[in-house]
Design an enzyme around this catalytic site. Structure first.
Site, PDB file in Angstrom:
ATOM      1  N   ARG A 229      -2.416   7.538  16.148  1.00 33.66           N
ATOM      2  CA  ARG A 229      -1.389   7.769  15.134  1.00 33.66           C
ATOM      3  C   ARG A 229      -0.370   8.807  15.612  1.00 33.66           C
ATOM      4  O   ARG A 229       0.816   8.697  15.303  1.00 33.66           O
ATOM      5  CB  ARG A 229      -2.041   8.220  13.816  1.00 33.66           C
ATOM      6  CG  ARG A 229      -2.937   7.184  13.149  1.00 33.66           C
ATOM      7  CD  ARG A 229      -2.129   6.171  12.377  1.00 33.66           C
ATOM      8  NE  ARG A 229      -1.382   6.730  11.281  1.00 33.66           N
ATOM      9  CZ  ARG A 229      -1.493   6.332  10.006  1.00 33.66           C
ATOM     10  NH1 ARG A 229      -2.351   5.382   9.675  1.00 33.66           N
ATOM     11  NH2 ARG A 229      -0.741   6.864   9.066  1.00 33.66           N
TER      12      ARG A 229
ATOM     13  N   HIS B 101      -7.468   6.649  -0.358  1.00 35.03           N
ATOM     14  CA  HIS B 101      -6.192   5.928  -0.391  1.00 35.03           C
ATOM     15  C   HIS B 101      -6.224   4.645   0.432  1.00 35.03           C
ATOM     16  O   HIS B 101      -5.349   3.799   0.279  1.00 35.03           O
ATOM     17  CB  HIS B 101      -5.102   6.861   0.130  1.00 35.03           C
ATOM     18  CG  HIS B 101      -3.712   6.469  -0.247  1.00 35.03           C
ATOM     19  ND1 HIS B 101      -3.313   6.216  -1.543  1.00 35.03           N
ATOM     20  CD2 HIS B 101      -2.580   6.300   0.523  1.00 35.03           C
ATOM     21  CE1 HIS B 101      -2.024   5.906  -1.576  1.00 35.03           C
ATOM     22  NE2 HIS B 101      -1.559   5.952  -0.331  1.00 35.03           N
TER      23      HIS B 101
ATOM     24  N   ASN C 134       0.847  -1.182   0.000  1.00 34.95           N
ATOM     25  CA  ASN C 134       0.000   0.000   0.000  1.00 34.95           C
ATOM     26  C   ASN C 134       0.888   1.239   0.000  1.00 34.95           C
ATOM     27  O   ASN C 134       1.727   1.406   0.883  1.00 34.95           O
ATOM     28  CB  ASN C 134      -0.906  -0.023   1.234  1.00 34.95           C
ATOM     29  CG  ASN C 134      -1.650   1.273   1.472  1.00 34.95           C
ATOM     30  OD1 ASN C 134      -1.743   1.751   2.585  1.00 34.95           O
ATOM     31  ND2 ASN C 134      -2.186   1.845   0.422  1.00 34.95           N
TER      32      ASN C 134
END
Length: 305
Positions: free
Chosen positions: A195, A273, A116
């Site tokens: 994150r 994405h 990815n």
């Protein structure tokens, strides 16, 4: 995924030496192996955004693949729980070389390989350099192979990644994550906090900057322009793209689709994405069907199909 699940993060976490570093990975799959797709393990490589890791990209997809394949989600060097050495070549080559060492350590001869974004560039470089180690290739909006014919560079997503690198903040991270998906409800406070913690953990910012610099280094930059080598790929290759991808836009697929002899393209509508998240079920279905068509043959019979 709940703790205690056979496919939970801690239950599947592993680590192994890869030459001079240690790589973190997650592994699950059928006991005794599987005959689907020629019985090859399936290795998934994550993208390169702030706080990216094998688990953040593919943890939710693991049960969808581990029911069919021996599945390994690998933290690339510099990310997640893996060691963070200085990057001493274009990152795609750097990471591919360590993946080879990991597979050798695990005594895995051949794999199906998915990448990815950043991981797509690593997967492409790996397939180009070590073709005998790869069965089939799945590339999700891959870096390096994507040549934007109409969109300006840097794209919106890449610019926001660079903004975070220069000024790490929760606001900059939220702006970056917002470019990953069409469905903005997925950009939760919890996701931003998770994150951000990973992106600012000891060594992570330095590793991300070292990775990014490898694409601007005049000695290494051209090595990352994988679209120039796409014609050398002889593997059956599934290109997957979100129609609304704002990081590596859809027009970037066209050169690869034309140049790779055995390429096909699947486009997910209303998807950015992160197809493995926004189009999770369809993504798993089309990848599984694509890999299942692989048949391992002896060299005397012409190799793998």
């Amino acid at each position: 995924m709940a703790s205690g699940s056979p496919w939970g993060q801690e239950e599947t976490r592993r680590s192994a030496k890869a030459g001079d570093i240690t790589l973190n990975y997650y592994e699950a799959g059928p006991e005794g192996g599987s005959t689907v797709g020629g019985g090859l393990p399936f290795v998934l490589l994550h993208g390169g955004g702030p706080g990216a890791s094998a688990w953040s990209n593919f943890g939710s997809a693991l049960p969808r693949f581990a029911g069919t394949f021996r599945t390994l989600l690998v933290d690339q060097p510099g990310f997640g729980g893996s060691d963070k050495p200085a990057v001493t070549a274009n990152y795609f080559r750097h990471s591919a070389s360590y993946l080879l060492k990991l597979l050798d350590e695990l005594q895995i001869e051949r794999i199906h390989l998915l990448g990815n974004s950043l991981g797509g560039g690593t997967a492409t470089r790996f397939a180009l350099e070590y073709p005998d180690r790869v069965g089939r290739l799945v590339l999700m909006g891959p870096g390096g192979l994507s040549a934007n014919l109409f969109h300006a560079d840097p794209t919106e997503g890449v610019q926001r990644l660079m903004d975070f690198s220069m000024n790490p903040s929760r606001e900059a991270l939220r702006a970056f994550i917002s470019t990953m998906v069409v469905n903005q409800a997925l950009v939760t406070d919890e996701l931003v906090e998770e994150r951000f913690a990973d992106a600012t953990a000891p060594g992570s910012l330095e590793a991300m900057r070292s990775m990014g610099a490898s694409f601007w280094n005049p000695e290494w930059a051209e090595d990352g322009m994988l679209w120039r080598e796409a014609h050398r790929l002889r593997k059956h290759t599934l290109l997957t793209w979100g129609r609304e991808d704002r990081v590596n836009p859809l027009d970037g697929a066209l050169v690869a689709l034309k140049q790779i002899p055995k390429a096909q393209l699947h486009v997910f509508p209303n998807c950015g994405h992160w197809a493995q998240i926004e189009a999770a079920e369809e993504f798993a279905e089309i990848c599984t069907a694509f890999l299942a068509r692989h048949v391992e043959r002896s060299t005397s019979n012409g190799g793998a199909a």
